[in-house]
Design a protein around this motif. Structure first.
Motif, PDB file in Angstrom:
ATOM      1  N   ASP A 101       0.827  -1.201   0.000  1.00 43.12           N
ATOM      2  CA  ASP A 101       0.000   0.000   0.000  1.00 43.12           C
ATOM      3  C   ASP A 101       0.859   1.248   0.000  1.00 43.12           C
ATOM      4  N   ILE A 102       0.243   2.357  -0.279  1.00 40.95           N
ATOM      5  CA  ILE A 102       0.902   3.657  -0.276  1.00 40.95           C
ATOM      6  C   ILE A 102       0.141   4.542   0.695  1.00 40.95           C
ATOM      7  N   GLY A 103       0.857   5.171   1.615  1.00 37.88           N
ATOM      8  CA  GLY A 103       0.177   5.954   2.634  1.00 37.88           C
ATOM      9  C   GLY A 103       0.844   7.290   2.891  1.00 37.88           C
ATOM     10  N   LEU A 104       0.188   8.092   3.747  1.00 41.36           N
ATOM     11  CA  LEU A 104       0.645   9.426   4.109  1.00 41.36           C
ATOM     12  C   LEU A 104       0.648   9.547   5.621  1.00 41.36           C
ATOM     13  N   ASP A 105       1.793   9.897   6.203  1.00 40.77           N
ATOM     14  CA  ASP A 105       1.934  10.059   7.644  1.00 40.77           C
ATOM     15  C   ASP A 105       2.559  11.421   7.944  1.00 40.77           C
ATOM     16  N   GLY A 106       2.841  11.683   9.238  1.00 40.87           N
ATOM     17  CA  GLY A 106       3.473  12.955   9.563  1.00 40.87           C
ATOM     18  C   GLY A 106       3.824  13.064  11.028  1.00 40.87           C
ATOM     19  N   SER A 107       4.464  14.176  11.431  1.00 44.08           N
ATOM     20  CA  SER A 107       4.798  14.419  12.829  1.00 44.08           C
ATOM     21  C   SER A 107       4.816  15.926  13.087  1.00 44.08           C
ATOM     22  N   PHE A 108       4.747  16.297  14.375  1.00 39.39           N
ATOM     23  CA  PHE A 108       4.563  17.688  14.762  1.00 39.39           C
ATOM     24  C   PHE A 108       5.825  18.531  14.610  1.00 39.39           C
ATOM     25  N   ASP A 109       5.607  19.839  14.494  1.00 37.63           N
ATOM     26  CA  ASP A 109       6.702  20.794  14.453  1.00 37.63           C
ATOM     27  C   ASP A 109       7.208  21.085  15.867  1.00 37.63           C
ATOM     28  N   VAL A 110       8.412  21.658  15.948  1.00 39.66           N
ATOM     29  CA  VAL A 110       9.032  21.991  17.236  1.00 39.66           C
ATOM     30  C   VAL A 110       9.628  23.395  17.140  1.00 39.66           C
ATOM     31  N   ASP A 159      13.737  26.240  13.487  1.00 40.90           N
ATOM     32  CA  ASP A 159      12.715  25.351  14.042  1.00 40.90           C
ATOM     33  C   ASP A 159      12.640  24.063  13.227  1.00 40.90           C
ATOM     34  N   LEU A 160      12.141  23.012  13.877  1.00 38.21           N
ATOM     35  CA  LEU A 160      11.805  21.791  13.156  1.00 38.21           C
ATOM     36  C   LEU A 160      10.380  21.936  12.652  1.00 38.21           C
ATOM     37  N   ASP A 161      10.189  21.870  11.360  1.00 38.13           N
ATOM     38  CA  ASP A 161       8.874  22.081  10.767  1.00 38.13           C
ATOM     39  C   ASP A 161       7.996  20.838  10.880  1.00 38.13           C
ATOM     40  N   LEU A 162       6.733  21.033  10.616  1.00 41.81           N
ATOM     41  CA  LEU A 162       5.816  19.912  10.462  1.00 41.81           C
ATOM     42  C   LEU A 162       6.350  18.985   9.382  1.00 41.81           C
ATOM     43  N   LEU A 163       6.406  17.679   9.677  1.00 43.68           N
ATOM     44  CA  LEU A 163       6.929  16.717   8.714  1.00 43.68           C
ATOM     45  C   LEU A 163       5.801  15.890   8.121  1.00 43.68           C
ATOM     46  N   ILE A 164       5.860  15.696   6.836  1.00 43.49           N
ATOM     47  CA  ILE A 164       4.947  14.809   6.117  1.00 43.49           C
ATOM     48  C   ILE A 164       5.778  13.679   5.533  1.00 43.49           C
ATOM     49  N   GLU A 165       5.329  12.442   5.728  1.00 42.03           N
ATOM     50  CA  GLU A 165       6.042  11.276   5.211  1.00 42.03           C
ATOM     51  C   GLU A 165       5.117  10.512   4.269  1.00 42.03           C
ATOM     52  N   ALA A 166       5.565  10.248   3.072  1.00 40.89           N
ATOM     53  CA  ALA A 166       4.744   9.554   2.090  1.00 40.89           C
ATOM     54  C   ALA A 166       5.578   8.509   1.370  1.00 40.89           C
ATOM     55  N   GLY A 167       4.975   7.329   1.153  1.00 42.99           N
ATOM     56  CA  GLY A 167       5.692   6.291   0.434  1.00 42.99           C
ATOM     57  C   GLY A 167       5.053   4.930   0.598  1.00 42.99           C
ATOM     58  N   PRO A 168       5.649   3.894   0.015  1.00 43.86           N
ATOM     59  CA  PRO A 168       5.057   2.556   0.017  1.00 43.86           C
ATOM     60  C   PRO A 168       5.354   1.783   1.289  1.00 43.86           C
ATOM     61  N   LYS A 169       4.490   0.808   1.577  1.00 43.62           N
ATOM     62  CA  LYS A 169       4.714  -0.135   2.674  1.00 43.62           C
ATOM     63  C   LYS A 169       4.351  -1.529   2.198  1.00 43.62           C
ATOM     64  N   ALA A 170       5.229  -2.484   2.454  1.00 40.18           N
ATOM     65  CA  ALA A 170       4.971  -3.895   2.160  1.00 40.18           C
ATOM     66  C   ALA A 170       4.753  -4.630   3.473  1.00 40.18           C
ATOM     67  N   THR A 171       3.692  -5.440   3.554  1.00 45.42           N
ATOM     68  CA  THR A 171       3.353  -6.145   4.791  1.00 45.42           C
ATOM     69  C   THR A 171       3.096  -7.611   4.496  1.00 45.42           C
ATOM     70  N   TRP A 172       3.674  -8.477   5.339  1.00 43.22           N
ATOM     71  CA  TRP A 172       3.371  -9.907   5.289  1.00 43.22           C
ATOM     72  C   TRP A 172       2.553 -10.267   6.522  1.00 43.22           C
ATOM     73  N   HIS A 173       1.361 -10.829   6.301  1.00 43.03           N
ATOM     74  CA  HIS A 173       0.479 -11.233   7.400  1.00 43.03           C
ATOM     75  C   HIS A 173       0.731 -12.708   7.724  1.00 43.03           C
ATOM     76  N   PHE A 174       1.236 -12.985   8.925  1.00 50.12           N
ATOM     77  CA  PHE A 174       1.511 -14.352   9.328  1.00 50.12           C
ATOM     78  C   PHE A 174       0.232 -15.109   9.676  1.00 50.12           C
ATOM     79  N   MET A 175      -0.817 -14.378  10.071  1.00 47.36           N
ATOM     80  CA  MET A 175      -2.077 -14.994  10.491  1.00 47.36           C
ATOM     81  C   MET A 175      -3.160 -14.669   9.462  1.00 47.36           C
ATOM     82  N   PRO A 176      -4.177 -15.530   9.333  1.00 44.18           N
ATOM     83  CA  PRO A 176      -5.292 -15.209   8.436  1.00 44.18           C
ATOM     84  C   PRO A 176      -5.935 -13.885   8.838  1.00 44.18           C
ATOM     85  N   LYS A 177      -6.230 -13.016   7.867  1.00 49.80           N
ATOM     86  CA  LYS A 177      -6.725 -11.686   8.180  1.00 49.80           C
ATOM     87  C   LYS A 177      -8.141 -11.694   8.747  1.00 49.80           C
ATOM     88  N   GLN A 178      -8.852 -12.833   8.618  1.00 55.72           N
ATOM     89  CA  GLN A 178     -10.209 -12.891   9.151  1.00 55.72           C
ATOM     90  C   GLN A 178     -10.223 -13.013  10.676  1.00 55.72           C
TER      91      GLN A 178
END
Length: 289
Positions: A97-106, A119-138
């Protein structure tokens, strides 16, 4: 949203959060199998978070966040991340999946180590994530191994600056029915690495900002530290949920442990809040764990 609801919960640790945690803790479906297609909600949370990784000081943050949720087959908004495009493979065990995250400014005036620096500005993080599910998702219990690769962007809302790349492999566990009750639990652990300048954003000191007690420093790429997150949530009913979380970051062995801005090997962030879903569509869709 916990790495970004247990990261809004763990400090409002960020503007969004690990997808597995958000799904495990903050889903508001009224049955084990379905959730509203559309949902409007308000999250009110507060917490304490370190100013930056390995900082010796932090800040309290509290705010209400209204948000809209859409649970489409491939595009999801406000559920498991603010914006998320997803594709499943290997019978649903592998997910990209591709998502959008972030963190607060200082404000650097509030941090002794950074006084006189930008100052440390507001950060936005964007990019792909690969996940392997070891257990059935149900099932209620999930064990996942994920890898996030995100571009880090600093913003002052009137402009954007590329700051580098962060990489975060993470092992997570979640249970939507702890002890056979409605209590939900989440735990995760994983290292964080910074490349292409993001470490310098946190730990670098330009010659213009060097002082007698803060030497000039050019940060190295590589290992930042390891974060461990714990969270719980309890649905009062199908519209109201309360939650709390804590995150411990350990930064011993960091590539920039000798930076004058590296002040503490351990950071602890905590947060708590409520979520109220005030509107839900009649149309419902299968729950995505």
């Amino acid at each position: 949203m916990i790495r970004r609801l247990a990261t809004l919960a763990t400090a409002l640790l960020a503007l969004s959060g690990p997808a597995a945690a958000q799904s495990a803790l903050f889903g508001m479906e009224t049955t084990d199998q379905t959730a509203p297609l559309w949902e409007a909600a308000i999250l009110a949370a507060g917490g304490y978070v370190a100013h930056y990784p390995a900082a010796s000081e932090g800040q309290f943050k509290a705010l209400p966040v209204p948000f809209l949720i859409y649970r489409g087959d491939h595009l999801r908004i406000g559920d498991n991340g603010f914006i998320r495009a997803r594709q499943e493979m290997a019978g649903g065990r592998f997910e990209l999946d591709i998502g959008l995250d972030g963190s607060f400014d200082v404000d650097s005036k509030d941090n002794k180590a950074r006084q006189g620096m930008p100052d440390l500005d507001l950060l936005i993080e964007a990019g792909p994530k690969a996940t392997w599910h070891f257990m059935p998702k149900q099932g209620d219990v999930q064990v996942d191994l994920g890898v996030e690769v995100r571009a880090v962007i600093a913003t002052r809302l009137i402009g954007f600056d590329y700051e580098g790349i962060s990489i975060n492999p993470e092992l997570s566990w979640s249970d939507r029915s702890l002890g056979g009750t409605k209590l939900r639990g989440y735990a995760s652990i994983g290292p964080v690495f910074g490349f292409d300048g993001v470490n310098d954003y946190f730990y670098g000191v330009d010659a213009a900002h060097a002082t007698a007690s803060r030497r000039a420093y050019k940060a190295d790429d590589g290992y930042i530290g390891t974060k461990t997150t714990l969270g719980v949530a309890y649905p009062i009913n199908d519209r109201l949920l309360v939650f709390g979380a804590a995150q411990v970051g350990y930064y011993g062995g960091s590539a920039n442990e000798d930076s004058p801005l590296f002040r503490d090997k351990t950071n602890v962030s905590v947060g708590a809040g409520v979520r109220w879903s005030f509107w839900q569509s009649d149309a419902r869709v299968p729950v995505v764990r």
